[in-house]
Design a protein around this motif. Sequence first.
Motif, PDB file in Angstrom:
ATOM      1  N   VAL A   1     -22.886  42.718  12.238  1.00 42.14           N
ATOM      2  CA  VAL A   1     -23.795  42.252  13.037  1.00 42.14           C
ATOM      3  C   VAL A   1     -23.313  43.548  14.491  1.00 42.14           C
ATOM      4  O   VAL A   1     -24.683  44.772  14.596  1.00 42.14           O
ATOM      5  N   LEU A   2     -22.032  43.773  14.976  1.00 41.07           N
ATOM      6  CA  LEU A   2     -22.505  45.218  15.877  1.00 41.07           C
ATOM      7  C   LEU A   2     -22.208  45.969  15.627  1.00 41.07           C
ATOM      8  O   LEU A   2     -22.997  47.428  16.296  1.00 41.07           O
ATOM      9  N   THR A   3     -21.854  46.892  14.790  1.00 41.80           N
ATOM     10  CA  THR A   3     -22.056  47.936  13.871  1.00 41.80           C
ATOM     11  C   THR A   3     -23.577  48.492  13.875  1.00 41.80           C
ATOM     12  O   THR A   3     -23.941  49.542  14.364  1.00 41.80           O
ATOM     13  N   ALA A   4     -24.188  47.569  12.723  1.00 41.68           N
ATOM     14  CA  ALA A   4     -25.958  47.539  12.984  1.00 41.68           C
ATOM     15  C   ALA A   4     -26.145  48.093  13.650  1.00 41.68           C
ATOM     16  O   ALA A   4     -27.439  48.245  14.781  1.00 41.68           O
ATOM     17  N   TYR A   5     -25.803  46.760  15.252  1.00 40.06           N
ATOM     18  CA  TYR A   5     -26.527  46.918  16.390  1.00 40.06           C
ATOM     19  C   TYR A   5     -26.942  48.162  17.176  1.00 40.06           C
ATOM     20  O   TYR A   5     -27.087  48.877  17.594  1.00 40.06           O
TER      21      TYR A   5
ATOM     22  N   LYS B   1     -25.468  50.755  15.740  1.00 35.60           N
ATOM     23  CA  LYS B   1     -26.336  52.004  14.819  1.00 35.60           C
ATOM     24  C   LYS B   1     -27.330  52.204  15.332  1.00 35.60           C
ATOM     25  O   LYS B   1     -28.118  53.335  15.838  1.00 35.60           O
ATOM     26  N   GLY B   2     -28.919  51.200  15.430  1.00 33.45           N
ATOM     27  CA  GLY B   2     -29.818  50.565  15.779  1.00 33.45           C
ATOM     28  C   GLY B   2     -30.238  51.481  17.170  1.00 33.45           C
ATOM     29  O   GLY B   2     -31.311  52.020  17.529  1.00 33.45           O
ATOM     30  N   ARG B   3     -29.710  50.912  18.096  1.00 35.41           N
ATOM     31  CA  ARG B   3     -29.417  51.947  19.623  1.00 35.41           C
ATOM     32  C   ARG B   3     -29.345  53.583  19.527  1.00 35.41           C
ATOM     33  O   ARG B   3     -29.751  54.073  19.937  1.00 35.41           O
ATOM     34  N   SER B   4     -28.615  53.841  18.562  1.00 31.86           N
ATOM     35  CA  SER B   4     -28.111  55.317  18.916  1.00 31.86           C
ATOM     36  C   SER B   4     -29.652  55.890  18.099  1.00 31.86           C
ATOM     37  O   SER B   4     -29.099  56.401  18.952  1.00 31.86           O
ATOM     38  N   ASP B   5     -29.651  55.717  17.171  1.00 29.42           N
ATOM     39  CA  ASP B   5     -30.426  55.836  16.596  1.00 29.42           C
ATOM     40  C   ASP B   5     -32.166  56.569  17.605  1.00 29.42           C
ATOM     41  O   ASP B   5     -33.203  56.846  17.905  1.00 29.42           O
ATOM     42  N   GLN B   6     -32.553  55.024  18.017  1.00 30.98           N
ATOM     43  CA  GLN B   6     -33.585  54.818  19.169  1.00 30.98           C
ATOM     44  C   GLN B   6     -33.213  55.990  20.198  1.00 30.98           C
ATOM     45  O   GLN B   6     -34.229  56.130  21.055  1.00 30.98           O
ATOM     46  N   LYS B   7     -32.313  55.643  20.441  1.00 30.81           N
ATOM     47  CA  LYS B   7     -32.058  57.113  21.842  1.00 30.81           C
ATOM     48  C   LYS B   7     -32.115  58.241  21.366  1.00 30.81           C
ATOM     49  O   LYS B   7     -32.277  58.975  21.840  1.00 30.81           O
TER      50      LYS B   7
END
Length: 78
Positions: free
Chosen positions: A25-29, A31-37
């Motif tokens: 879950v933390l890895t997916a979170y 990754k999502g934040r990095s992609d959005q940034k």
Amino acid sequence: MSVVIALLGAIWPYLAAAGAALLAVLTAYGKGRSDQKSRTETKDLRDANDIRKQGADARADAAVDPGRLRDDDGWKRH
């Protein structure tokens, strides 16, 4: 001491599964934040370039010298 070892041995698979799930879950979170940034930074850069281009186009389309008034600008002068 042996009771603690026996208890830990019984719940160890559950703790490992919970840890693995938390890590996923933390890895997916992250990754999502990095992609959005990166998407946000790309959009900001694209918007800034569009604004610069629009300004350059507007200055290029200006038919008169900015230091003098237009004769046909619609204002009545006496």
